[in-house]
Design a protein around this motif. Structure first.
Motif: not given
Length: 407
Positions: A15-33
């Protein structure tokens, strides 16, 4: 304060990509690479089409890393720097104050990629995402048309089994993690449930531990596992150092242990200058290889490799394992003590020999730091109703970085 860049590593289905997208990006406003996205892009450019299977992408990834083991990490860092410059220019044009965006990097699969980010981004923090085998299989089985054999083949490559140094080596990456996060629960981002809120809270706590270390406190699990790691540093094992700590129901330390030859005996390096078990295993490999060719002259030599890889011949190891040492240390001062409330912390997953001893002395709880349980030991624990769970939290390698009490 320098920006902290977070990275994610974990087996596919964790679930790495899932957590990156749904938490870090959508909830915490991180830029994802994503190193995986970079690899897919390279594949399409060189082959003129999208990849057809995970196996194809794994092979291509090996080719890319063989030419330059940190190529994907370098490409991602170039993009991060370019985006930083672009954002800075936009802020200047708009007359706004520039703030560096927080970064999350997904799909790290080789230790050299971790080394690159740590060398070029001093505040880099690695999260290892863990999910049980059965959970991961349930999540990805549709992609494999229910073929578990194909999944297991990709899983072995993903772990790094018989892979070159430039291959995928998730197990090695896991041991480099600053934080381990368990992701076995089913999370629905469209209808946030308790599992969603728990994960959100955990991720916020872990990110805060590194951004505000003087305000963070370790859990009891993090503290005892750090002790187990410190104890393991005393080992002289050539292969790997393992530490174990046994605590009672009130979290008081009962004993510690590390893998080492019994008292009074020489360790492997002193005895033969190499791992005794590895030397015996190599000799056994040669004998099997010769016998196979004697009886089946046309047989491929890979057969001997496949056969010998299944045997650990643990009974030939000169050392007592860390778990064994911790258990034996109890004999001197805790004879007759009821250990049903005790917990054994270990920096690896117990082998089947140690699992037998854990069951025998009555310990009912084991917390381990390793992504892939030993199947035989797992069966022993299940039959004896011993609860074995993976460690979650800030790891020993980052303990004093995340929990800094100096103001």
């Amino acid at each position: 304060m320098e920006r902290i860049i977070f990275g994610l590593t974990g087996a596919f289905g964790s679930g790495c990509s899932f957590l990156a997208e749904h938490f870090f990006v959508k909830n915490f406003a991180y830029r994802k690479y994503s190193l995986s996205d970079e690899l897919k892009h390279k594949y399409a450019l060189e082959n003129g089409e999208e990849y057809k299977s995970r196996s194809d992408l794994q092979k291509f990834g090996n080719e890319v890393r063989r030419a330059d083991i940190a190529a994907l990490a370098k490409a991602v860092l170039v993009k991060i720097n370019a985006d930083d410059i672009a954002e800075q220019e936009r802020a200047k044009t708009d007359g706004k104050e520039y703030h560096q965006a927080p970064i999350i990097i997904d799909s790290i699969r080789n230790p050299a990629e971790i080394e690159f980010f740590r060398a070029n981004c001093p505040s880099f923090v690695l999260f290892a995402i863990f999910a049980d085998y059965d959970t991961r299989w349930d999540r990805v089985k549709a992609d494999y048309n229910e073929s578990k054999d194909a999944f297991d083949r990709d899983e072995a490559k993903d772990q790094g089994s018989n892979e070159p140094s430039y291959g995928q080596r998730i197990t090695s990456c896991f041991f480099q993690a600053d934080v381990v996060i368990s992701n076995n629960s089913e999370i629905n981002p469209d209808s946030p449930n308790e599992a969603f809120e728990n994960m959100r809270k955990n991720l916020l706590n872990y990110t805060k531990a590194f951004s505000e270390p003087t305000k963070s406190k370790p859990t009891i699990q993090e503290t005892v596992m750090a002790m187990a790691y410190a104890v393991g540093r005393r080992s002289k094992c050539i292969k790997r150092r393992v530490g174990a700590v046994i605590v009672d129901g009130k979290m008081r330390v009962l004993s510690t242990g590390f893998n080492a030859a019994p008292v009074g005996l020489k360790d492997c390096e002193q005895q033969i200058g190499n791992c005794y078990r590895a030397t015996k295993k190599k000799k056994l490999h040669g004998e099997i290889h010769r016998r196979i060719l004697m009886d089946f002259p046309s047989c491929e030599t890979k057969v001997a490799d496949d056969i010998i890889s299944k045997f650990k011949i643990l009974e030939l190891c000169r050392a007592l394992h860390a778990e064994e040492n911790a258990i034996l240390s109890l004999v001197g001062h805790s004879f007759g003590t009821d250990l049903t409330e005790a917990t054994l912390y270990t920096t690896t997953y117990p082998c089947n020999l140690c699992a037998n001893k854990i069951v025998q002395v009555g310990i009912k709880h084991v917390i381990y730091f390793e992504p892939y349980p030993v199947k035989e030991a797992k069966k022993i624990f299940e039959e004896a109703k011993v609860k074995a769970e993976g460690f979650e939290g800030v790891t020993f390698r980052a303990f004093f970085r995340a929990f800094n009490f100096e103001e």
